[in-house]
Design an enzyme around this catalytic site. Structure first.
Site, PDB file in Angstrom:
ATOM      1  N   THR A 404      47.452  25.225  29.836  1.00  0.00           N
ATOM      2  CA  THR A 404      48.914  25.296  29.838  1.00  0.00           C
ATOM      3  C   THR A 404      49.416  26.259  30.929  1.00  0.00           C
ATOM      4  OG1 THR A 404      48.856  24.796  27.466  1.00  0.00           O
ATOM      5  CG2 THR A 404      50.907  25.662  28.311  1.00  0.00           C
ATOM      6  N   GLU A 441      47.259  15.239  24.745  1.00  0.00           N
ATOM      7  CA  GLU A 441      48.060  15.935  23.739  1.00  0.00           C
ATOM      8  C   GLU A 441      47.836  15.452  22.313  1.00  0.00           C
ATOM      9  OE1 GLU A 441      49.413  19.182  24.067  1.00  0.00           O
ATOM     10  OE2 GLU A 441      50.084  18.156  25.869  1.00  0.00           O
TER      11      GLU A 441
END
EC number: 2.3.2.2
Length: 583
Positions: A404, A441
């Site tokens: 991230t 995800e």
């Protein structure tokens, strides 16, 4: 204030034009800070500031602000550049959460650009033929893990609502850099080498991240990405429709559905129906501040708020960061908050959630009394927050590994962006389409849907958004933004952000010192201490208190901007390549 009426819950950079670095403040390193890291120093500015995880991306945003753009304009430029120069962490094949302060309207709000599960997913997507969960990387690598991307639509729709400069102008820096090439950073090179086996599995990543001899790209190599430039050129001309319809979308779907060995179910109807959701901000009172962030499907805002509230009755200010009691209280507060997170938190559009109850003053006071100073909690269970809904649920079992990216922007008009952006695991699904990586995800869902017949809140369902730990945060003081902060790091994001806020507000550290200091974290019982730092001195007293201690790498990527009456202060995590740029 409008934002309070919404939901207040109580307790080588040669490619781009030159820029001017803000004056550096050479404060001495506090003794509490880590001994094994480079110590970045506080950056000060008068008018605007950008903090981001890669200098090229930070410069792209800074140049937009210098040209008269606002925070949203700069955000678009930073995000599209990050997708090029930091592809392992975020990009247009992923999703993001943004907290935004609109200075003109004195409004604090959030935007949910989280990926969604395709409509064709089934409850057994991440289970084998015996009904048992797949191993993590068996689920991740390939098309099975890919959710509907949200980042492009988030950038487009927020720019349409708040942007100042022309859309195409904001994508030009990333297009130019992709065409001319950028210098591979040491961090990117090391991650390519580390993930070599998985990156070699599919032709797209093999051809892009390895040289003609099949060796991982080295730091200092010039890397061009003409396909990404072509993709961005289409988006620059046609907006989000270029991504969600037409040839780009077709190639995404074909790549997912035909991923050798692990195909997925993403379809055009998922791309057609994707929506960015503007959601109320979730705020918790802490000291003289309101700590505001994302609500469900992110667990970040709620869990950070709980940790801060649970520590507030204790004397952290008096004990300081060298005292093991401080970390025992923070660690047990985190364990209590994570127990609630695992039990209750998921996409609120699909699962009823006691959002207000989890930050109820009385409930948190009762939970805080469970903490015994000097003695680790032996048994930590979810609490029973006030809730007008009867529902039995099991604890979540999802796995979140650290990757991230987070960046912050404050413009000259006082608008503030705090955004955390991701493709989830490093290099996501390892599927590359038209110059960008696709997310993995869906592995943020629990691989099991039930435990002993009791449903898990964060189970996979068609159209649902997986629970996240991303915690983009704006701390308010006297109804005005005071601090923008956030971090990458999987489920450790929550602890990184909470610790930095405590270090600044309770221990008198400036925000750079708060980011420099070593990490001590607890989520599920074990205390993690950052290796190679003087926090290792805490190991023996924490063991004596009853904790199992792991000394390990804790690679955060915190970025922060503090807003004061004298100007702006920016800080970047010394563990990564990020910078703060201001003027």
């Amino acid at each position: 204030m409008q934002w309070k009426r919404k939901l207040m819950l109580t307790s080588s950079l040669m490619l781009l034009s030159p820029f001017t670095w803000a004056d550096q403040v050479t404060d001495s390193v506090a003794p509490e800070q880590s001994s094994g890291l480079e110590h970045k120093t506080l950056t000060k500015a008068k008018h605007w500031m950008v903090t981001a995880a890669n200098p090229i991306a930070a410069r792209a945003g800074a140049n937009i602000l210098k040209q008269g753009g606002n925070a949203i304009d700069a955000m678009v430029a930073v995000q599209f550049m990050l997708g090029l120069v930091e592809p392992q962490s975020s990009g247009i094949g992923g999703g993001a959460f943004m907290v935004y302060w609109d200075a003109k309207n004195q409004d604090l709000t959030t935007f949910d650009g989280r990926e969604t599960a395709p409509m064709a997913v089934t409850p057994t997507l991440f289970q084998n033929d015996d009904g048992e969960p797949l191993s993590f990387y068996d689920a991740v690598v390939g098309g099975r893990s890919v959710g509907t991307p949200g980042t492009v639509k988030l950038m487009w729709e927020t720019h349409q609502k708040y942007g100042k400069l022309a859309w195409a102008r904001l994508l030009e820096p990333a297009i130019q850099a992709a065409e001319q090439g950028f210098i591979v950073s040491p961090r990117l090179a090391s991650l390519i080498a580390e993930d070599g086996e998985r990156l070699r599995r599919y032709p797209g990543t093999l051809h892009y991240f390895f040289d003609k001899d099949g060796q991982p790209l080295q730091a200092g190599a010039l890397l061009k990405n003409p396909q990404y430039a072509q993709t961005l050129t289409a988006i620059a001309k046609q907006g989000a429709d270029a991504f969600y319809q037409g040839e780009i979308s077709k190639d995404i779907i074909d790549t997912v559905q035909n991923a050798q060995g692990n195909p997925g179910v993403l379809a055009q109807r998922d791309m057609d129906n994707y929506e960015v959701k503007q959601r109320p901000v979730v705020c918790s009172s802490y000291q003289s501040y309101d700590v505001c962030g994302m609500g469900p499907p992110s667990s970040g805002g709620l869990t950070v708020g709980q940790i801060l509230a649970l520590t507030e009755p204790y004397e952290l200010n008096k004990w300081g960061p060298k005292d093991a009691r401080s970390w025992q209280v923070i660690g047990d507060a985190s364990r209590l908050a994570f127990a609630d997170r695992g039990q209750y938190m998921a996409d609120e559009d699909f699962v009823p959630m006691p959002t207000q109850g989890l930050l109820d003053e009385g409930y948190l006071a009762d939970r805080a009394r469970l903490i015994k100073v000097g003695q680790a909690l032996k048994d930590v269970k979810p609490g029973n927050p006030p809730w007008n809904h009867a529902l039995k649920q099991s604890a979540d079992e999802s796995i979140e590994l650290p990757c991230t990216s987070h960046f912050n922007i404050v413009d000259r008009d006082g608008n503030v962006v705090s955004i955390t952006t991701t493709i989830e695991n490093q290099f996501g699904s390892r599927l590359m389409v038209r110059g960008f990586l696709l997310n993995n995800e869906l592995t943020d869902f629990s691989f099991r849907t039930h435990n002993k017949g009791v449903p898990i809140a964060n189970r996979i369902e068609p159209g649902k958004r997986p629970r996240s730990s991303m915690a983009p945060t704006i701390v308010m003081k006297d109804d005005q933004p005071y601090l923008a902060i956030g971090s990458p790091g999987g489920s450790r994001i929550i602890g990184y952000v909470a610790q930095a806020i405590i270090a600044h507000t309770q221990w008198g550290m400036d925000i750079q010192q708060a980011l420099n200091m070593p990490h001590v974290l607890n989520r599920f019982g074990d205390m993690d201490i950052e290796q190679g730092t003087n926090a290792e001195q805490l190991e023996a007293p924490l063991v004596k208190m009853g904790f199992k201690v792991n000394v390990r790498d804790l690679n955060s990527g915190l970025h922060a901007i503090r807003i004061t009456s004298q100007g702006l202060e920016g800080a970047a995590d010394p563990r990564r390549e990020g910078v703060a740029i201001g003027q």
